[in-house]
Write a protein that holds these residues in place. Structure first.
Motif, PDB file in Angstrom:
ATOM      1  N   UNK A   1     -24.246 -47.900  59.699  1.00  0.00           N
ATOM      2  CA  UNK A   1     -23.943 -49.203  59.079  1.00  0.00           C
ATOM      3  C   UNK A   1     -25.157 -50.139  59.078  1.00  0.00           C
ATOM      4  N   UNK A   2     -26.316 -49.635  58.717  1.00  0.00           N
ATOM      5  CA  UNK A   2     -27.543 -50.447  58.744  1.00  0.00           C
ATOM      6  C   UNK A   2     -27.588 -51.396  57.554  1.00  0.00           C
ATOM      7  N   UNK A   3     -27.968 -52.628  57.832  1.00  0.00           N
ATOM      8  CA  UNK A   3     -28.209 -53.648  56.808  1.00  0.00           C
ATOM      9  C   UNK A   3     -29.493 -54.369  57.190  1.00  0.00           C
ATOM     10  N   UNK A   4     -30.405 -54.529  56.234  1.00  0.00           N
ATOM     11  CA  UNK A   4     -31.678 -55.188  56.504  1.00  0.00           C
ATOM     12  C   UNK A   4     -31.974 -56.207  55.417  1.00  0.00           C
ATOM     13  N   UNK A   5     -32.620 -57.305  55.818  1.00  0.00           N
ATOM     14  CA  UNK A   5     -32.929 -58.354  54.859  1.00  0.00           C
ATOM     15  C   UNK A   5     -34.190 -59.103  55.228  1.00  0.00           C
ATOM     16  N   UNK A   6     -34.664 -59.891  54.268  1.00  0.00           N
ATOM     17  CA  UNK A   6     -35.827 -60.737  54.488  1.00  0.00           C
ATOM     18  C   UNK A   6     -35.437 -62.154  54.095  1.00  0.00           C
ATOM     19  N   UNK A   7     -35.812 -63.091  54.935  1.00  0.00           N
ATOM     20  CA  UNK A   7     -35.501 -64.493  54.683  1.00  0.00           C
ATOM     21  C   UNK A   7     -36.660 -65.128  53.929  1.00  0.00           C
ATOM     22  N   UNK A   8     -36.324 -65.845  52.875  1.00  0.00           N
ATOM     23  CA  UNK A   8     -37.353 -66.494  52.063  1.00  0.00           C
ATOM     24  C   UNK A   8     -37.979 -67.639  52.838  1.00  0.00           C
ATOM     25  N   UNK A   9     -39.237 -67.856  52.619  1.00  0.00           N
ATOM     26  CA  UNK A   9     -39.951 -68.941  53.278  1.00  0.00           C
ATOM     27  C   UNK A   9     -41.437 -68.663  53.259  1.00  0.00           C
ATOM     28  N   UNK A  10     -42.235 -69.572  53.824  1.00  0.00           N
ATOM     29  CA  UNK A  10     -43.678 -69.368  53.816  1.00  0.00           C
ATOM     30  C   UNK A  10     -44.106 -68.177  54.673  1.00  0.00           C
ATOM     31  N   UNK A  11     -43.406 -67.912  55.748  1.00  0.00           N
ATOM     32  CA  UNK A  11     -43.690 -66.761  56.612  1.00  0.00           C
ATOM     33  C   UNK A  11     -42.497 -65.815  56.562  1.00  0.00           C
ATOM     34  N   UNK A  12     -42.723 -64.520  56.482  1.00  0.00           N
ATOM     35  CA  UNK A  12     -41.589 -63.593  56.416  1.00  0.00           C
ATOM     36  C   UNK A  12     -40.799 -63.557  57.721  1.00  0.00           C
ATOM     37  N   UNK A  13     -39.507 -63.384  57.577  1.00  0.00           N
ATOM     38  CA  UNK A  13     -38.598 -63.216  58.720  1.00  0.00           C
ATOM     39  C   UNK A  13     -37.639 -62.090  58.338  1.00  0.00           C
ATOM     40  N   UNK A  14     -37.805 -60.968  59.005  1.00  0.00           N
ATOM     41  CA  UNK A  14     -36.990 -59.794  58.710  1.00  0.00           C
ATOM     42  C   UNK A  14     -35.843 -59.694  59.701  1.00  0.00           C
ATOM     43  N   UNK A  15     -34.699 -59.252  59.197  1.00  0.00           N
ATOM     44  CA  UNK A  15     -33.532 -59.038  60.038  1.00  0.00           C
ATOM     45  C   UNK A  15     -32.987 -57.645  59.774  1.00  0.00           C
ATOM     46  N   UNK A  16     -32.478 -57.024  60.825  1.00  0.00           N
ATOM     47  CA  UNK A  16     -31.825 -55.728  60.692  1.00  0.00           C
ATOM     48  C   UNK A  16     -30.607 -55.721  61.610  1.00  0.00           C
ATOM     49  N   UNK A  17     -29.515 -55.221  61.108  1.00  0.00           N
ATOM     50  CA  UNK A  17     -28.294 -55.067  61.896  1.00  0.00           C
ATOM     51  C   UNK A  17     -27.814 -53.636  61.720  1.00  0.00           C
ATOM     52  N   UNK A  18     -27.505 -52.978  62.824  1.00  0.00           N
ATOM     53  CA  UNK A  18     -26.989 -51.619  62.740  1.00  0.00           C
ATOM     54  C   UNK A  18     -26.217 -51.290  64.012  1.00  0.00           C
TER      55      UNK A  18
END
Length: 162
Positions: free
Chosen positions: A77-94
């Motif tokens: 059940x992996x889900x990954x995303x990137x948050x918009x903004x001046x610096x990248x912020x990656x998230x992953x949930x699994x």
């Protein structure tokens, strides 16, 4: 009955204008407003299923690599995303088997801190890790683990530039 010259004949009245045009115009305005609201609702329901409005789906390989990690082989059940903004912020949930979480963290961060069970952000979190710059990059990592029964754990991974 015969008409005489002095009698006035009543003129046949032409049918008067109806007010249907005005009525339909008044009825059309609320109908168009309701139709517009329904269209906006349908568009909102079928847009991206991101957790937040400014988080967009991305590949898990990219998200975890930013924090110097790899998606474990047994992840579910992996889900990954990137948050918009001046610096990248990656998230992953699994989800990961409970006994595989510790070895995955140790393999990904052999020189970094290990998982701890105290001083986590929330009492609902069973284990966490806060790491500074990772793998020669200027990214920091936060990992939170919540045990989901005796066999599985929910893992939340965040990599960002501090």
């Amino acid at each position: 009955m015969t008409l005489t010259d002095i009698e006035a004949v009543a003129e046949q009245a032409a049918p008067g204008r109806t007010r249907w045009g005005v009525f339909l115009t008044i009825l059309a305005v609320p109908t168009l407003v309701v139709a517009g609201l329904i269209a906006v609702l349908v568009a909102w329901l079928f847009t991206d299923d991101s957790v937040e409005a400014d988080v967009k789906k991305t590949s898990c390989v990219e998200a975890l690599a930013y924090g110097g990690a790899k998606l474990p082989a047994g992840a579910d059940d992996a889900w990954c995303g990137i948050q918009a903004g001046p610096e990248p912020r990656y998230e992953a949930n699994f989800r990961l088997r409970r006994d595989e979480v510790g070895p995955w963290v140790a393999a990904g961060y052999p020189e970094g801190p290990g998982l701890r069970t105290e001083q986590c952000r929330s009492e609902a979190v069973d284990a966490c890790l806060n790491g500074g710059p990772v793998a020669g990059k200027m990214s920091a990592v936060q990992i939170e683990v919540v045990h989901d029964g005796p066999k599985w754990s929910e893992v939340r991974f965040v990599a960002f530039t501090p």
